[in-house]
Write an enzyme that holds these catalytic residues in place. Structure first.
Site: not given
Ligand code: CDP
Ligand code: MG
Length: 135
Positions: A9, A49, A57, A85, A91, A102, A112, A115, A126
């Site tokens: 990222k 997204y 968010f 993962r 996350t 991370r 973070n 992805h 994707e």
């Molecule tokens: O990336 P991951 O699958 O672990 O998490 P997600 O729940 O699919 O969320 C996608 C992305 O949104 C995260 O990797 C963060 O960059 C962002 N995010 C955020 O900005 N604030 C949150 N509370 C949760 C996620």
């Molecule tokens: Mg995700």
């Protein structure tokens, strides 16, 4: 063998962490099948997204992920989705437990650093987004 889609990222690219993250990828038995660098437009980021469009968010996430250059990679190994993962970690970059990417590099829950697709089906979608006709 399974494929997954990984992203380095913008926060990590800006801090010149691409090399160390790719080293970790290779040291963990992933083969890099494709790689490209690009900056997403706001619209492309919003589409990528889309699943999060109801989340508080979302707007901020779309702004962040389109804020600079990123690297998209197709990774292949056994259980690639789950193994990538695991290497990324949760996350929210936690301070305890295994020394995940991370945990090492994330600035906060949004910035973070990496992805990973969450399922094999999502991974193929994707991969198509970045390496098909998507962007
Ligand atoms: O990336 P991951 O699958 O672990 O998490 P997600 O729940 O699919 O969320 C996608 C992305 O949104 C995260 O990797 C963060 O960059 C962002 N995010 C955020 O900005 N604030 C949150 N509370 C949760 C996620
Ligand atoms: Mg995700």
């Amino acid at each position: 063998m399974e494929r997954t889609l990984a992203i380095i990222k913008p926060d990590a690219v800006q801090r010149q962490l691409v090399g160390v993250i790719i080293s970790e990828i290779e040291m963990n038995q992933f083969a890099i099948r494709a790689i490209r660098t690009l900056r997403l437009t706001r619209d492309q980021a919003a589409l990528f997204y889309q699943q999060h469009c109801e989340k508080p968010f979302y707007e901020s996430l779309v702004g962040y992920i389109s804020s600079g250059q990123l690297y998209a990679l197709v990774l292949e190994r056994e259980s690639a989705v789950e193994e990538w993962r695991k290497l990324m970690g949760p996350t929210n970059p936690v301070k305890t437990g295994p020394l995940t990417l991370r945990r090492r590099f994330a600035l906060d829950i949004q910035r973070n650093s990496v992805h990973g697709a969450d399922t094999a089906t999502t991974a193929e979608r994707e991969i198509d987004f970045f390496f098909g006709e998507g962007v």
